[in-house]
Design an enzyme around this catalytic site. Sequence first.
Site, short mmCIF file in Angstrom:
data_model
loop_
_atom_site.label_atom_id
_atom_site.label_comp_id
_atom_site.label_asym_id
_atom_site.label_seq_id
_atom_site.Cartn_x
_atom_site.Cartn_y
_atom_site.Cartn_z
N CYS A 72 18.02 -55.75 113.14
CA CYS A 72 19.31 -56.08 112.52
C CYS A 72 19.25 -57.50 111.96
O CYS A 72 18.84 -58.44 112.66
CB CYS A 72 20.41 -55.96 113.56
SG CYS A 72 22.04 -56.54 113.00
N ARG A 76 30.02 -53.59 113.68
CA ARG A 76 30.85 -52.46 114.11
C ARG A 76 30.00 -51.46 114.91
O ARG A 76 28.86 -51.17 114.55
CB ARG A 76 31.44 -51.76 112.88
CG ARG A 76 32.34 -50.58 113.20
CD ARG A 76 32.88 -49.98 111.92
NE ARG A 76 33.69 -48.81 112.18
CZ ARG A 76 34.26 -48.07 111.26
NH1 ARG A 76 34.09 -48.38 109.97
NH2 ARG A 76 34.99 -47.02 111.59
N CYS A 88 19.60 -53.38 117.44
CA CYS A 88 20.40 -54.58 117.68
C CYS A 88 20.33 -54.98 119.14
O CYS A 88 20.00 -54.19 120.02
CB CYS A 88 21.87 -54.33 117.34
SG CYS A 88 22.19 -53.73 115.67
N CYS A 101 22.29 -59.85 113.97
CA CYS A 101 22.12 -60.41 115.33
C CYS A 101 20.70 -60.88 115.61
O CYS A 101 20.47 -61.57 116.61
CB CYS A 101 22.56 -59.40 116.38
SG CYS A 101 21.48 -57.95 116.55
N THR A 118 21.18 -45.36 110.81
CA THR A 118 20.83 -46.44 109.88
C THR A 118 19.39 -46.91 110.03
O THR A 118 18.86 -47.61 109.16
CB THR A 118 21.74 -47.66 110.10
OG1 THR A 118 21.54 -48.18 111.42
CG2 THR A 118 23.21 -47.28 109.92
N CYS A 158 25.58 -57.82 119.64
CA CYS A 158 25.73 -57.81 118.17
C CYS A 158 27.19 -57.60 117.79
O CYS A 158 27.89 -56.74 118.32
CB CYS A 158 24.88 -56.70 117.57
SG CYS A 158 24.92 -56.68 115.75
#
Length: 354
Positions: A77, A53, A46, A80, A42, A50
């Site tokens: 992210c 998932r 993070c 978070c 992606t 966090c």
Amino acid sequence: MNQMTALAPPSPLPPDDDACWDAFLRRDRAFDGRFVGCVTSTGIYCKPSCAARHPRRENMRFLPDGAAARAAGYRACLRCRPDELGRDRLAVERAVALIEAAEEMPSLEALAAQVGYAPHHFHRLFSRATGATPAAYARALRAGRLKAALEKENNVTDAIYAAGYAAPSRAYADARAHLGMTPSAWKEGGRGVTIRWKVADSSLGPMLVAATDKGLCRISFGEGEADLRAAFPQADLRPADAALDRLAGAITALVDDPAAAPDLPLDVGGTAFQQAVWAALRAIPAGETRSYAQLAAAVGRPAAVRAAGTACGDNRLAVLIPCHRILRSDGGLGGYAWGLERKRALLDREKEES
């Protein structure tokens, strides 16, 4: 006890990849700020806690911080907000430095303004990171200086002013909270303080259990009156009474049932850092262990691994403050003031009970 160790810069390297992944799976807040996890599928990074998932293990890589992640082409992210943690940590470190350098404790409003936060938000942030409010941290720091001054100065009054107190009344209040006795009593080896004690039988050998009128001040294996006298040479040592017998019974029972975790009165002095470490130790559930690095991270001082180990060594309440639950990062037992065989036995019992 050792004086409070100044905050050191964070370690430039994260833990090994297996430890990082394990922290992510647990969503362990103690590791926030020590590294970031980058998701290759992606392009997002993070913090360990966090709530998103978890990605596949093969899609994760770990870097020291957000700057390294951004340099590698990842973006933060939005859930978070990992970069805010770095800013928070730096603010706490800056505040600690300001407190340590100040002759008088700055107000919360002034301290928060200097690090760029609203007072109420910074109060929560500082407390979460250090285990103490800014005011409590400053009091514990000054009490530590008082202890050092009492060992150097010729009289109590000189020590009080050398430690930075404007008046004796505040020094005496801090001393009762952090030294367990008045400055005069501390300087004179416990003069005027009554300590009840006994050596109780336990399944791991004789245990010295001692308490002032405020609470337990020493729990140790293999020690006796001579050791207690060496610690408090001028204290009034007296045999156990009914109250001390009850405390000793609860402590020896804890050796066999570590999960009991009784709420017993304590009378131990320490710096703000030591108190935070001891509180973190008591928060570790029976049957679980932590590394020295995890312990340091849990009190908001991830770089202070050695200082966390020293605080464990300064623990004088065996079993009740469970420093035996701390292992080396490689899983080795590490040290234990009362013998590695006892440490191994305590850990084995806790595993059986869990």
